[in-house]
Write an enzyme that holds these catalytic residues in place. Sequence first.
Site, PDB file in Angstrom:
ATOM      1  N   ASP A  74       0.835  -1.168  -0.170  1.00  0.00           N
ATOM      2  CA  ASP A  74      -0.191   0.177  -0.051  1.00  0.00           C
ATOM      3  C   ASP A  74       0.853   1.302   0.077  1.00  0.00           C
ATOM      4  OD1 ASP A  74      -2.463   1.204  -0.032  1.00  0.00           O
ATOM      5  OD2 ASP A  74      -2.757   1.208   2.269  1.00  0.00           O
TER       6      ASP A  74
ATOM      7  N   HIS B 138       1.957   3.335  -9.089  1.00  0.00           N
ATOM      8  CA  HIS B 138       1.874   1.737  -9.224  1.00  0.00           C
ATOM      9  C   HIS B 138       3.247   1.299 -10.132  1.00  0.00           C
ATOM     10  CE1 HIS B 138      -1.994   1.981  -7.474  1.00  0.00           C
ATOM     11  NE2 HIS B 138      -2.383   2.815  -8.469  1.00  0.00           N
TER      12      HIS B 138
ATOM     13  N   LEU C  46      11.085 -20.279  -4.619  1.00  0.00           N
ATOM     14  CA  LEU C  46      10.194 -19.410  -4.247  1.00  0.00           C
ATOM     15  C   LEU C  46       8.886 -19.547  -4.699  1.00  0.00           C
ATOM     16  CD1 LEU C  46       9.679 -16.503  -2.054  1.00  0.00           C
ATOM     17  CD2 LEU C  46      10.062 -15.333  -4.314  1.00  0.00           C
TER      18      LEU C  46
HETATM   19  C1  IPE Z   1      -5.383  -2.843  -0.094  1.00  0.00           C
HETATM   20  O1  IPE Z   1      -5.048  -1.515  -0.235  1.00  0.00           O
HETATM   21  C2  IPE Z   1      -5.345  -3.506  -1.338  1.00  0.00           C
HETATM   22  C3  IPE Z   1      -4.133  -3.620  -2.261  1.00  0.00           C
HETATM   23  C4  IPE Z   1      -3.059  -3.372  -1.527  1.00  0.00           C
HETATM   24  C5  IPE Z   1      -4.246  -4.441  -3.359  1.00  0.00           C
HETATM   25  P1  IPE Z   1      -6.188  -0.598  -0.531  1.00  0.00           P
HETATM   26  O2  IPE Z   1      -5.565   1.025  -0.723  1.00  0.00           O
HETATM   27  O3  IPE Z   1      -7.208  -0.921  -1.478  1.00  0.00           O
HETATM   28  O4  IPE Z   1      -6.949  -0.625   1.095  1.00  0.00           O
HETATM   29  P2  IPE Z   1      -7.985   0.562   1.759  1.00  0.00           P
HETATM   30  O5  IPE Z   1      -8.811   0.980   0.762  1.00  0.00           O
HETATM   31  O6  IPE Z   1      -7.139   1.572   1.969  1.00  0.00           O
HETATM   32  O7  IPE Z   1      -8.348  -0.231   2.778  1.00  0.00           O
HETATM   33  C1  IPE Z   2      -1.583   0.211  -3.340  1.00  0.00           C
HETATM   34  O1  IPE Z   2      -1.489   1.437  -3.514  1.00  0.00           O
HETATM   35  C2  IPE Z   2      -1.667  -0.410  -4.829  1.00  0.00           C
HETATM   36  C3  IPE Z   2      -3.054  -0.830  -4.824  1.00  0.00           C
HETATM   37  C4  IPE Z   2      -4.191  -0.998  -4.134  1.00  0.00           C
HETATM   38  C5  IPE Z   2      -3.531  -1.407  -6.306  1.00  0.00           C
HETATM   39  P1  IPE Z   2      -2.672   2.599  -3.490  1.00  0.00           P
HETATM   40  O2  IPE Z   2      -3.003   2.772  -4.793  1.00  0.00           O
HETATM   41  O3  IPE Z   2      -3.618   1.925  -2.543  1.00  0.00           O
HETATM   42  O4  IPE Z   2      -1.933   3.826  -2.691  1.00  0.00           O
HETATM   43  P2  IPE Z   2      -2.625   4.896  -1.787  1.00  0.00           P
HETATM   44  O5  IPE Z   2      -2.794   3.970  -0.539  1.00  0.00           O
HETATM   45  O6  IPE Z   2      -3.544   5.448  -2.270  1.00  0.00           O
HETATM   46  O7  IPE Z   2      -1.330   5.750  -1.240  1.00  0.00           O
HETATM   47 MG    MG Z   3      -4.180   2.269  -0.457  1.00  0.00          MG
END
Ligand code: IPE
Ligand code: IPE
Ligand code: MG
Length: 270
Positions: free
Chosen positions: A27, A44, A138
Amino acid sequence: MAGKFTSSTQAIPDVGNIPRHVAIIMDGNGRWAKQRFMPRVAGHKRGVETVRSMVKACIARGVEYLTLFAFSSENWRRPAEEVSFLMNLFINALQGEIGKLHANGVRLKVVGDLAAFEPRLVALIREGEARTANNSRLTLTIAANYGGRWDILQAMNQLALAHPEKAGCYGEADLAPHLMMAYAPEPDLFIRTGGEQRISNFLLWQLAYSELHFTATLWPDFDDVALDAAITSYRRRERRFGRTSEQLGEPASAVPSASTPAPPVADDDA
Ligand code: IPE
Ligand code: IPE
Ligand code: MG
């Protein structure tokens, strides 16, 4: 116990110095980009580089299973352009990385509801899995369109169809083989980057006794040093699985299990 791996609720799993299975919620990509005045998707893109370096780092440390949450069943709620960017990124990453993963002895698995993905992506996933199926250095699992609740429900439905006669009497060992990650032990160490302290519908069943590590480091910034900090924290934990500290030195076989409960203390008034 049925199955290849010890269930943490049915018996006491072996615990080593290095987590055998590390599961990560990657995240913070969007915030990483925003801090740099870049579009979220740039985060990303950068995050894929962290995936590459974490695969290498886990191999180097002797981790056997690395599971990465790439797209949740709730991430479809994001703007359409971001979702489509993520799908294309997934396609490009598969095309670009499978050969390298294979050369490094990595077995690729993708878990989640693939029915929602375009056929080209599903074909790439299946090809990648088939090509790397016999590798054993792995196991890299990518959770894509994955939700912990969805996983438990699909397992429940499979079990109900396979054994309608046992309805009402299903046990853990009946359900577990139908979960998407039945091929792996339960995660020893769970890491979430990006500062949030929640599970966000990741591996709900399998995280029952995992050690949880939350770090504010954003996924694109997560590196070997950050991984080692998580492993060091893991090593300091006392994994009791319901026992007392004093019992930890005893052989696991001396501990009563769920299937052989300790006899109740005799009650003279009964
Ligand atoms: C969780 O992250 C899902 C992934 C990393 C794929 P999100 O950014 O979607 O989670 P929330 O919405 O903050 O809980
Ligand atoms: C995690 O990073 C990747 C996915 C959920 C695909 P985020 O896109 O949730 O990044 P933040 O949380 O908005 O910074
Ligand atoms: Mg996120």
